[in-house]
Design a protein around this motif. Sequence first.
Motif, PDB file in Angstrom:
ATOM      1  N   TRP A  82      10.604   1.761 -10.517  1.00  0.00           N
ATOM      2  CA  TRP A  82       9.980   1.285  -9.287  1.00  0.00           C
ATOM      3  C   TRP A  82       9.434   2.459  -8.492  1.00  0.00           C
ATOM      4  O   TRP A  82       9.791   3.611  -8.741  1.00  0.00           O
ATOM      5  N   SER A  87      15.291  -2.506  -7.043  1.00  0.00           N
ATOM      6  CA  SER A  87      13.892  -2.912  -6.977  1.00  0.00           C
ATOM      7  C   SER A  87      13.209  -2.734  -8.327  1.00  0.00           C
ATOM      8  O   SER A  87      13.703  -2.022  -9.210  1.00  0.00           O
ATOM      9  N   LYS A  88      12.031  -3.359  -8.476  1.00  0.00           N
ATOM     10  CA  LYS A  88      11.248  -3.241  -9.705  1.00  0.00           C
ATOM     11  C   LYS A  88       9.765  -3.197  -9.359  1.00  0.00           C
ATOM     12  O   LYS A  88       9.293  -3.906  -8.477  1.00  0.00           O
ATOM     13  N   ASN A 123       5.991  -1.693  -8.162  1.00  0.00           N
ATOM     14  CA  ASN A 123       5.501  -1.084  -6.932  1.00  0.00           C
ATOM     15  C   ASN A 123       5.911  -1.976  -5.765  1.00  0.00           C
ATOM     16  O   ASN A 123       5.391  -3.080  -5.593  1.00  0.00           O
ATOM     17  N   ILE A 124       6.862  -1.502  -4.964  1.00  0.00           N
ATOM     18  CA  ILE A 124       7.420  -2.335  -3.888  1.00  0.00           C
ATOM     19  C   ILE A 124       6.819  -1.990  -2.527  1.00  0.00           C
ATOM     20  O   ILE A 124       7.294  -2.491  -1.505  1.00  0.00           O
ATOM     21  N   ASN A 170      12.002  -6.114  -0.685  1.00  0.00           N
ATOM     22  CA  ASN A 170      12.682  -4.960  -1.292  1.00  0.00           C
ATOM     23  C   ASN A 170      13.125  -3.916  -0.266  1.00  0.00           C
ATOM     24  O   ASN A 170      13.772  -2.943  -0.626  1.00  0.00           O
TER      25      ASN A 170
END
Length: 425
Positions: free
Chosen positions: A253, A298-299, A301-302, A308
């Motif tokens: 991420w 998170s995973k 592009n947050i 997130n």
Amino acid sequence: MPSRTSLRSLPLFACLVSFLACLTAHAENWPDWRGPNNAGISSEKNLPTTWSKDNNVAWRVELPGAAGATPVIWGDHIFLTSVDGEELVLICLDTSGKQLWKKAVGEGNKVVRGDEGNSASPSPVTDGKHVWCFFTTGDLACFDFDGKEIWKTNVQDRFGKFDIQFGLTSTPVLYDGKLYLQLIHSGGAKVIALNADTGAEAWQVKRESDAYAECEHSYASPMVYDDGKLRFLLTHGADYSIAYDLDNGKELWRVGGLHPPAGYDQTLRFVASPLAAPGLIVVPSAKRGILVAVKPDSKGNITDKAENYLWKFDTTPDVPSPLAVGDYVYLCRENGNLICLERKTGKQLYEERTHRDRHRASPVYGDDKIYLTSRDGQVTVVKPGPNFEILAENKLDEEISASPAISGGRIYLRTFQALWAIGPQ
């Protein structure tokens, strides 16, 4: 034949030896510049609160040159990097202050902005068997505790020349047999994993970013997040914090949007490193930028994904890294102001002034005390919690940019002139 008096003394003597041995055995190690778990937190008790140049000092040892590298401690060994003329050296002392050995690793010192740093700015790291040291020249070496060189390489020769205004000051992080480096600069940003025992490459990845100009430069250090279930490498610079799989370098991420919304400032390079605490990643930025707290699991592009984020705060510490203790997060600004936030919500509980001087060192915690180190050598001791209270103000009158290290009931302060052991003899 021993006298009756000496025989009666033997049990007492044996108890004393056992007690001292127990103290040594339970001394907590400080294996890298942010201590155990990269958190800036020590679990030791009975740490000094007050001292001066002439009071509560175990010893002071002159160093061959200035540097901002924090010492690392394992057992009775202390390691620190320094300059010695044009040589870049790794020094080993014991906890009595005696120098055990000094090894030249490279040469070609470069002083930055007069008094801001030099080629010995990165700190060493150790696992109790070996010690690794890195310099802004790209020289990277591994030694055993007796000073025998295990391997040595130059990162610029292997992975590309550095293009960074004030030198690549990032400290490598050691985890599970690998040494991780973030090489974030205009010459081609990469994240590298090396076999710690041999120096052989485990993996490397290009670190993608849309940063430009000076924003491509990073002076921060990578961190490892490990809560027992989730673990990853956290890198910081070039407008993003990015998490990578420790085993293969796969990006997990990233979070951006760290610049002020009014416009892009091409001089905003990151200096403060992120905080990786269980359930919490605190991401600083630079100068007029923001600070964000994001979820470790998170995973992708947050950057624009509100779900997130744990919270956001409109002020960042520019140089000192964040500190989280209990229910609170602490931010030490460059001017010495201390900010206390609620860990869960990011709500500001206070911003209070401490010593008004540049603060380059990161805050550390131990024995229910927070230690803030200013550039002119004053350490302000603050009580943790929602209410601001200064416990002590201690002056050494020697310049400091290195963060404190804690081990064996002592606080080790590395000034530009010397290494001080604060605490019991």
